[in-house]
Motif scaffolding. Structure first.
Motif, mmCIF file in Angstrom:
data_model
loop_
_atom_site.group_PDB
_atom_site.id
_atom_site.type_symbol
_atom_site.label_atom_id
_atom_site.label_comp_id
_atom_site.label_asym_id
_atom_site.label_seq_id
_atom_site.Cartn_x
_atom_site.Cartn_y
_atom_site.Cartn_z
ATOM 1 N N ASN A 216 0.853 -1.192 0.000
ATOM 2 C CA ASN A 216 0.000 0.000 0.000
ATOM 3 C C ASN A 216 0.886 1.238 0.000
ATOM 4 O O ASN A 216 1.449 1.614 1.027
ATOM 5 N N PRO B 47 1.419 8.313 -1.398
ATOM 6 C CA PRO B 47 0.057 8.660 -0.998
ATOM 7 C C PRO B 47 -1.035 7.976 -1.797
ATOM 8 O O PRO B 47 -2.194 8.296 -1.577
ATOM 9 N N LEU C 259 -2.481 5.335 -1.459
ATOM 10 C CA LEU C 259 -3.514 4.702 -0.639
ATOM 11 C C LEU C 259 -4.574 5.694 -0.206
ATOM 12 O O LEU C 259 -5.698 5.304 0.134
ATOM 13 N N LEU C 260 -4.232 6.975 -0.232
ATOM 14 C CA LEU C 260 -5.243 7.982 0.099
ATOM 15 C C LEU C 260 -6.381 7.952 -0.920
ATOM 16 O O LEU C 260 -7.547 8.113 -0.582
ATOM 17 N N ALA C 261 -5.991 7.729 -2.179
ATOM 18 C CA ALA C 261 -6.996 7.700 -3.242
ATOM 19 C C ALA C 261 -7.949 6.532 -3.078
ATOM 20 O O ALA C 261 -9.104 6.584 -3.479
ATOM 21 N N SER C 262 -7.455 5.454 -2.448
ATOM 22 C CA SER C 262 -8.284 4.262 -2.300
ATOM 23 C C SER C 262 -9.092 4.267 -1.008
ATOM 24 O O SER C 262 -9.852 3.349 -0.737
ATOM 25 N N ALA C 263 -8.900 5.313 -0.196
ATOM 26 C CA ALA C 263 -9.627 5.378 1.079
ATOM 27 C C ALA C 263 -11.126 5.441 0.816
ATOM 28 O O ALA C 263 -11.592 6.192 -0.025
ATOM 29 N N ASP D 297 -9.659 -1.140 6.643
ATOM 30 C CA ASP D 297 -9.946 -1.117 5.209
ATOM 31 C C ASP D 297 -8.806 -1.648 4.360
ATOM 32 O O ASP D 297 -9.038 -2.146 3.273
ATOM 33 N N LEU D 298 -7.586 -1.518 4.872
ATOM 34 C CA LEU D 298 -6.436 -1.880 4.061
ATOM 35 C C LEU D 298 -6.422 -3.353 3.699
ATOM 36 O O LEU D 298 -5.838 -3.748 2.706
#
Lengths: 145, 145
Positions: free
Chosen positions: B117, B120, B122-126, B134-135
């Motif tokens: 992950n 950044p 992973l921010l888009a996938s939040a 969630d991860l």
């Protein structure tokens, strides 16, 4: 040789911190630091939330020192700063990996990496049963991984 | 493709364990695991003294599971074993680095590495403010470092 490649706003850094599970170690997460150019693992340390935010917003590695019980920036006294190139969170959200550009030597003993005592070679350098403390001066193995 | 490159006698392994400082984490040390061939960091976990001895004497990575509170061998159920090529102790004697030959995928989510992950991205996938959990299903970034 420029500045850090990864540098976030406070808002972005706070959102990253929300994804990190600090609960398993009472507010800390283990951090692995890797040389972005060579792939060598340079050190392992810990971050609390503040150290993570500082790292992400400044682009320079900050840690929580368990012995000194305070936030510190790597290189604040030695000059051996670490500029952040990449940051990765693991599958469980409870460990971080940073790829950095290391300035100077990572290890306070003057080695390229803190992981400079190879097993089993370090057995040969053992000078008695006194244990881990001897390693501080057991650096003859020194090329690093 | 043979067996592990590093495999010690119980006597040798015990001498290595003497050099490791387990005191800072109440009997545990953080362990960094790196793919011996590619240099990619595969995972970060913890060992107690018994896990270290088992690892060094069998040549296969063993850990202490904090959630299950027991010793486990990586791959014992999945088959994704890790054969030890090299082991390194850091300057303070309180962290270990192992270079391994990973069989199959390291991550239980089917990724090559547990660090899949990226910040950044992973921010888009939040998908909300619900945090680290969630991860486990946020794996679309998946090629690994």
């Amino acid at each position: 040789m420029g500045g850090p490649k990864l540098k976030l706003s406070l808002e972005e850094a706070s959102r990253v911190a929300e994804r990190v599970d600090f609960s398993k170690m009472g507010g800390l997460v283990p951090v692995v630091v890797q040389d972005a150019a060579t792939g060598s693992v340079l050190m392992q340390a810990f971050m609390d939330r503040e150290a993570l935010i500082k790292t992400l917003t400044t682009g320079y590695m900050h840690y929580w020192s368990r012995s000194r019980r305070r936030l510190w920036m790597k290189g604040e006294s030695s000059g051996s700063t670490q500029a952040v190139e990449e940051a990765w969170l693991d599958c469980d959200g409870d460990a971080l990996l940073f790829k950095v550009v290391q300035r100077g030597q990572c290890c306070h003993e003057g080695f390229y990496t803190c992981f400079h005592n190879e097993v089993p070679s370090l057995l040969a350098s053992a000078q008695g049963p006194s244990g881990a403390k001897d390693l501080r001066h057991g650096g003859s193995l020194g090329q690093g991984p």
